[in-house]
Design a protein around this motif. Sequence first.
Motif, short mmCIF file in Angstrom:
data_model
loop_
_atom_site.label_atom_id
_atom_site.label_comp_id
_atom_site.label_asym_id
_atom_site.label_seq_id
_atom_site.Cartn_x
_atom_site.Cartn_y
_atom_site.Cartn_z
N ARG A 284 0.82 -1.20 0.00
CA ARG A 284 0.00 0.00 0.00
C ARG A 284 0.87 1.27 0.00
O ARG A 284 0.59 2.24 -0.71
CB ARG A 284 -0.93 -0.01 1.21
N GLN A 285 1.94 1.23 0.80
CA GLN A 285 2.83 2.39 0.86
C GLN A 285 3.52 2.64 -0.47
O GLN A 285 3.70 3.80 -0.89
CB GLN A 285 3.85 2.20 1.97
N GLU A 286 3.93 1.58 -1.14
CA GLU A 286 4.56 1.76 -2.44
C GLU A 286 3.57 2.32 -3.46
O GLU A 286 3.93 3.12 -4.32
CB GLU A 286 5.14 0.43 -2.94
N ARG A 287 2.32 1.88 -3.35
CA ARG A 287 1.30 2.41 -4.26
C ARG A 287 1.09 3.90 -4.00
O ARG A 287 0.97 4.69 -4.94
CB ARG A 287 -0.01 1.65 -4.07
N LEU A 288 1.06 4.27 -2.73
CA LEU A 288 0.93 5.69 -2.39
C LEU A 288 2.12 6.47 -2.91
O LEU A 288 1.98 7.60 -3.40
CB LEU A 288 0.81 5.87 -0.87
N GLY A 289 3.31 5.85 -2.81
CA GLY A 289 4.50 6.51 -3.33
C GLY A 289 4.40 6.77 -4.82
O GLY A 289 4.84 7.81 -5.31
N GLY A 290 3.78 5.83 -5.52
CA GLY A 290 3.59 6.02 -6.95
C GLY A 290 2.63 7.15 -7.25
O GLY A 290 2.79 7.89 -8.24
N LEU A 291 1.62 7.34 -6.39
CA LEU A 291 0.64 8.41 -6.61
C LEU A 291 1.26 9.80 -6.44
O LEU A 291 0.83 10.75 -7.08
CB LEU A 291 -0.53 8.25 -5.64
N VAL A 292 2.26 9.91 -5.55
CA VAL A 292 2.83 11.24 -5.29
C VAL A 292 4.18 11.43 -5.98
O VAL A 292 4.85 12.45 -5.75
CB VAL A 292 3.00 11.46 -3.77
N ALA A 293 4.58 10.46 -6.81
CA ALA A 293 5.87 10.57 -7.50
C ALA A 293 5.95 11.87 -8.29
O ALA A 293 5.04 12.21 -9.04
CB ALA A 293 6.07 9.37 -8.42
N GLY A 294 7.03 12.58 -8.10
CA GLY A 294 7.25 13.85 -8.83
C GLY A 294 6.64 15.06 -8.16
O GLY A 294 6.90 16.18 -8.59
N THR A 295 5.84 14.86 -7.12
CA THR A 295 5.23 15.99 -6.41
C THR A 295 6.19 16.53 -5.36
O THR A 295 6.80 15.76 -4.62
CB THR A 295 3.92 15.56 -5.72
N ASP B 268 11.95 19.00 -1.68
CA ASP B 268 11.96 17.55 -1.41
C ASP B 268 10.75 16.87 -2.04
O ASP B 268 9.68 17.47 -2.17
CB ASP B 268 11.95 17.29 0.10
N ASP B 269 10.94 15.62 -2.40
CA ASP B 269 9.85 14.82 -2.97
C ASP B 269 8.84 14.49 -1.87
O ASP B 269 9.21 14.22 -0.73
CB ASP B 269 10.43 13.54 -3.57
N LEU B 270 7.57 14.50 -2.22
CA LEU B 270 6.53 14.21 -1.24
C LEU B 270 6.62 12.79 -0.71
O LEU B 270 6.25 12.52 0.43
CB LEU B 270 5.15 14.45 -1.87
N GLY B 271 7.14 11.87 -1.53
CA GLY B 271 7.34 10.50 -1.06
C GLY B 271 8.34 10.45 0.09
O GLY B 271 8.17 9.69 1.05
N GLN B 272 9.41 11.27 0.00
CA GLN B 272 10.37 11.35 1.09
C GLN B 272 9.71 11.90 2.35
O GLN B 272 10.00 11.46 3.47
CB GLN B 272 11.55 12.24 0.69
N ALA B 273 8.83 12.86 2.16
CA ALA B 273 8.13 13.46 3.30
C ALA B 273 7.30 12.41 4.03
O ALA B 273 7.29 12.35 5.27
CB ALA B 273 7.25 14.61 2.83
#
Length: 377
Positions: free
Chosen positions: A238-249, A331-336
Motif C-alpha cells: 500500500r505504501q509503495e502504491r501511495l509513493g507512486g501516486l505522489v511521485a514527482g510531487t 523535497d519529494d513528497l514521497g520522502q516526506a
Amino acid sequence: MPGSFRVARLFGIEIRIHISWVVIFGLVFFSLWNDVFPSQYPFWSDQKTLLVSAVTAVLFFCSIIAHELSHSLVARRFNMRVSSITLFLLGGVANLQQEPPSAKAEFFMAAAGPFMSVCIGGLGLGLQTLIDATDAVQLQTVAAVAGYLGFINLLLAGFNMIPGFPLDGGRVLRSIIWAIRRDRAKATGIAARGGQLVAGLFVLWALAQLTTEGAGGLWWWPILIAYFLYNAATQSLRQERLGGLVAGTRVAPLMNTTFAVADPRSTVANVVRDLMLPRSLRAVPVVANQDFLGLMTSDDVRKIDHDRWATTPVEEVMTRSADLPKLAPDDDLGQALARFGDGTVLPVVRDGRLVGLLDRDGVLDYIRMRDLFAQGR
C-alpha cells in the motif's frame, strides 16, 4: 508503538518494551523452567532451575536487543534515523523514521541483525562445547545457559532470513532485486508478495499442527506470525502504491506558509491558550530572530504537569530543531511521507529558517484525491 514504555537508552536509541512482551517472556521462561532445563538437568533443585530459567530468558531478550541494535547502528551509518527499538509479542523491531536510501544500505542494514544472531549463536555453542570438553562441573550452569542461547540465536537468525518481507530475509531479497532492476517499487512488490506467501505457509503449518495428534498445543503461534507478516507485507504494498501516486510531487505546493509562531520565552500556558486551543493546532513552531529553534507539540505539552504550564517556558518543553526530521521545499513528497514517523507535522526549512509546515492529514487528503482521480481515468 502505542502501549510501550522506555526502559533504557543505548547509543542514543531508546529501548522500549510493549505490554505484549510480557506474554512472550512468560512463555520463554515457562518453557525453560518446565521443560528444557528439567529434561537436560533433572538433578538440579527447583530453586536453581527457576533462577537459571529466569536469567536465561532475560539474556535471550538481551540478544534480541543486540540483533535490533545491529540493524539500528548500520542504518545510522547510512544516515537513516532510528527512533527506538521495541520488544513486543513477536520479538523486536527497530523503528526507522525513513526508508533505506539505496539497495546497498538496505542490504547491509537487513543482514546486520541475523549476522549478530549468528555471532551470538556461534559464541554460545562454542562456549558450551569448550566447557563440556574440559569437563568443568562447576561451569555446568554456564554451559547450559550458553548452549540454549547459542541454539536459539541460530534459530532466530534462520527464521529472520526467510525471504518474506518484512523479515530480514525479505529485506535482503528486496535489496538484491532493487540493485538488479534499479526499481525499488517493483522490488518491494515482489518481496511483499513473498511475505504474503510465507504468511500462507505459516497458516498451513498451523493447520497441520491442529490435525496432528499431540502437536496442536501451540497451533496459534504460527497463526500470529502469519497475521503479522501478511499485514506488514500488505501495508508495504500500500505504501509503495501511495509513493507512486505522489511521485514527482514536491513539498512546496502542499506546505502551509501562513503559520503562527511562539517565542521561546513564552510560557506553555500562554501558547496553549492563545494559539493551540483557538486554532486547533497540534504543533507550534518556536522561532527567535527568524531562526527556527523547534516545535512544541501537543505531546510535548502533555509531558509536564498542568500546574507547571504557567511557569514553564516553551524552550524547556519543545522538541528541538536538531531532533526533528526536516524537509526542504524541493523535497519529494514521497520522502516526506517516509519522514513523518509518529509525528503529524514536519517543518520545512531553507537556510535554517522556517518557510512552511507540512501537515500529514493534508498530505493524506491530497493522496486520496489523486487516488480518486486515478481511478476515474
